[in-house]
Design an enzyme around this catalytic site. Structure first.
Site, PDB file in Angstrom:
ATOM      1  N   ASN A   1      10.902 -55.285  53.694  1.00  0.00           N
ATOM      2  CA  ASN A   1      10.526 -56.715  53.111  1.00  0.00           C
ATOM      3  C   ASN A   1       9.929 -57.584  54.090  1.00  0.00           C
ATOM      4  OD1 ASN A   1      13.544 -56.029  53.435  1.00  0.00           O
ATOM      5  ND2 ASN A   1      13.523 -58.169  53.739  1.00  0.00           N
TER       6      ASN A   1
ATOM      7  N   GLY B   1      12.142 -56.692  39.360  1.00  0.00           N
ATOM      8  CA  GLY B   1      11.106 -57.347  38.439  1.00  0.00           C
ATOM      9  C   GLY B   1      10.198 -58.513  39.395  1.00  0.00           C
ATOM     10  N   HIS B   2      11.042 -59.235  39.925  1.00  0.00           N
ATOM     11  CA  HIS B   2      10.388 -60.553  40.430  1.00  0.00           C
ATOM     12  C   HIS B   2       9.609 -60.288  41.599  1.00  0.00           C
ATOM     13  CE1 HIS B   2      13.078 -61.981  44.064  1.00  0.00           C
ATOM     14  NE2 HIS B   2      13.863 -61.095  43.322  1.00  0.00           N
TER      15      HIS B   2
ATOM     16  N   THR C   1      25.661 -56.440  27.333  1.00  0.00           N
ATOM     17  CA  THR C   1      24.436 -56.650  26.410  1.00  0.00           C
ATOM     18  C   THR C   1      23.155 -56.987  27.260  1.00  0.00           C
ATOM     19  OG1 THR C   1      25.993 -57.645  24.630  1.00  0.00           O
ATOM     20  CG2 THR C   1      23.519 -58.244  24.272  1.00  0.00           C
TER      21      THR C   1
ATOM     22  N   THR D   1      19.636 -55.960  43.911  1.00  0.00           N
ATOM     23  CA  THR D   1      20.714 -56.060  44.519  1.00  0.00           C
ATOM     24  C   THR D   1      21.663 -54.892  43.570  1.00  0.00           C
ATOM     25  OG1 THR D   1      20.382 -57.938  45.405  1.00  0.00           O
ATOM     26  CG2 THR D   1      22.834 -57.202  45.478  1.00  0.00           C
TER      27      THR D   1
ATOM     28  N   GLN E   1      10.073 -53.703  47.052  1.00  0.00           N
ATOM     29  CA  GLN E   1       9.088 -54.317  47.775  1.00  0.00           C
ATOM     30  C   GLN E   1       7.679 -53.530  47.546  1.00  0.00           C
ATOM     31  OE1 GLN E   1       8.456 -57.122  48.971  1.00  0.00           O
ATOM     32  NE2 GLN E   1      10.508 -57.691  49.362  1.00  0.00           N
TER      33      GLN E   1
ATOM     34  N   CYS F   1      15.865 -64.414  52.743  1.00  0.00           N
ATOM     35  CA  CYS F   1      17.209 -64.457  52.961  1.00  0.00           C
ATOM     36  C   CYS F   1      17.974 -64.701  54.101  1.00  0.00           C
ATOM     37  CB  CYS F   1      17.727 -62.823  52.646  1.00  0.00           C
ATOM     38  SG  CYS F   1      16.964 -61.985  51.340  1.00  0.00           S
TER      39      CYS F   1
END
Ligand code: PLP
Length: 388
Positions: free
Chosen positions: A151, A200-201, A237, A73, A179, A324
């Site tokens: 998606n 990543g997920h 960071t 996002t 995706q 979602c």
């Protein structure tokens, strides 16, 4: 009791064992701040650099072109709002009718700020025609953002052909590859994009880490303001353990992408065959061929997807439409854009396989879905006869 078969890998994936190892190793042994000049800091910076190399290699980019972000996002917001801020004089944006809210909402935000927004349509399989993009271009178009893979239905967009159009007009092209990256080969040069989003997920890294590919020389302004991390484009960071996990997931994805046919597509297609054999009128949504190898989006006749998934919840974990938007029986915006009628849209279920989906998983899921559909659609006395 057995866990339900997990067929919701487009919502998120389990974290792969080598990714967990890389993250634990980082949490245990790499405690420095990558911006610090001392030895612990240099170690953290080296780990971030190694992960940047791995993510770049996954998509055929240079390491310097990868910006780590907190999620897909955020990468999409940086792409749209960052290009908008960096291209004064241009006030027009083009997106497709099937974008994820992580692209649609920043586009709407720009519209509220006075930008013109064109939403190009898709055909009944969810594909954008490059000619529609060409027709929508204006002299003041700053950016075109068209997702790589949808998606919900998994349809792949003809990004390289769209890039040929945008390049010919000097317009930047962003694609949301949340995706597709890690499921199919993604190469920024072959696609011809200027910006590309990674999540990543969706490919076995943890939640809360993403990346934006920014082709060298692409005008882009920061949308967060702070210190100079990530070339000043994403100050804050670095989340070093999550970045280490993303790097490990990218290396793993490169190793097993050649196996995607056997590991993702075959179980997906087998599930489709098993369901289609017992459920007359089962309809496939999305493009039959130009589609993510793990995604099966089908409409069951005579039931709602929600009822069906509730009935099989002990055996199957899957989604109606996209995670979602779940919670309501409203018709998915993606299916509506594809011209899908309301009954078919309400019967839709998204079944998405993953690298660990096994043959017995597919058998169990198919049996549960078929039994639940038969129970819902056939009165007990009529069992064994086609549903009316
Ligand atoms: N883009 C697409 C195509 C997605 O499928 C998702 C997540 O479902 C996102 C963006 C947003 O990802 P995240 O929630 O990790 O920011």
């Amino acid at each position: 009791m057995n866990e339900p078969v997990y067929l919701d890998h487009n919502a998120t994936t389990p974290v792969a064992a080598p990714v967990v190892e890389a993250m634990l190793d980082c949490l245990r042994h790499v405690s420095g701040n990558p911006s610090s000049a001392h030895q612990p800091g240099r170690r953290a910076a080296a780990l971030v650099a190694e992960s940047r190399d791995s993510v770049a290699a996954l998509i055929g980019a240079q390491a310097a072109e990868i910006i780590f972000t907190g999620c897909a996002t955020e990468a999409n917001n940086l792409a749209l709002l960052g290009v908008a801020a960096a291209r004064p004089g241009r006030r027009h944006l083009i997106i497709s009718a099937v974008e994820h809210p992580a692209v649609l909402e920043p586009a709407r935000q720009l519209e509220r700020q006075g930008w013109a927004l064109t939403v190009v349509p898709v055909d009944s399989s969810g594909r954008v025609a490059p000619a529609e993009v060409a027709a929508a271009l204006r002299p003041d178009t700053a950016l075109v953002s068209i997702m790589h893979a949808n998606n919900e239905v998994g349809t792949l967009q003809p990004i390289a052909a769209i890039a040929a159009v945008t390049r010919a007009h000097g317009v930047l092209l962003h694609t949301d590859a949340a995706q597709s990256a890690g499921k199919i080969p993604v190469d920024v040069a072959a696609l011809g994009v200027d910006l590309l989003t990674i999540a990543g997920h969706k490919f076995c890294a943890p939640k809360g880490i993403g990346a934006l590919y920014v082709r060298t020389g692409t005008p882009l302004a920061a949308i967060l303001h702070g210190a100079g991390q990530e070339r000043g484009l994403r100050p804050g960071t670095e989340n070093v353990p999550a970045i280490a996990g993303l790097g490990a997931a990218a290396r793993l994805a490169r190793e097993r992408l050649p196996e995607a046919g056997r590991s993702l597509r075959e179980p997906r297609d087998r599930l489709h065959r098993l369901l289609a054999a017992e459920i007359p009128g089962l309809a496939l949504n999305g493009h039959p061929g130009e589609r993510l190898p793990n995604t099966l989006h089908v409409s069951f006749p005579g039931v709602t997807g929600r009822e069906l998934l509730e009935a099989v919840s002990a055996d199957v974990a899957a989604a109606v439409g996209s995670a979602c938007h779940s919670g309501q029986d409203t018709v998915s915006g993606v299916l509506a854009a594809m011209g899908c009628d309301a009954a078919r849209a309400r019967g839709a279920v998204r079944l998405s396989t993953g690298w660990d989906t096994t043959g017995p998983d597919i058998e169990r899921a198919a049996q549960a879905l078929i039994a639940a559909w038969q129970k819902a659609c056939r009165p007990p006395a009529a069992a064994g006869h086609p549903a009316d």
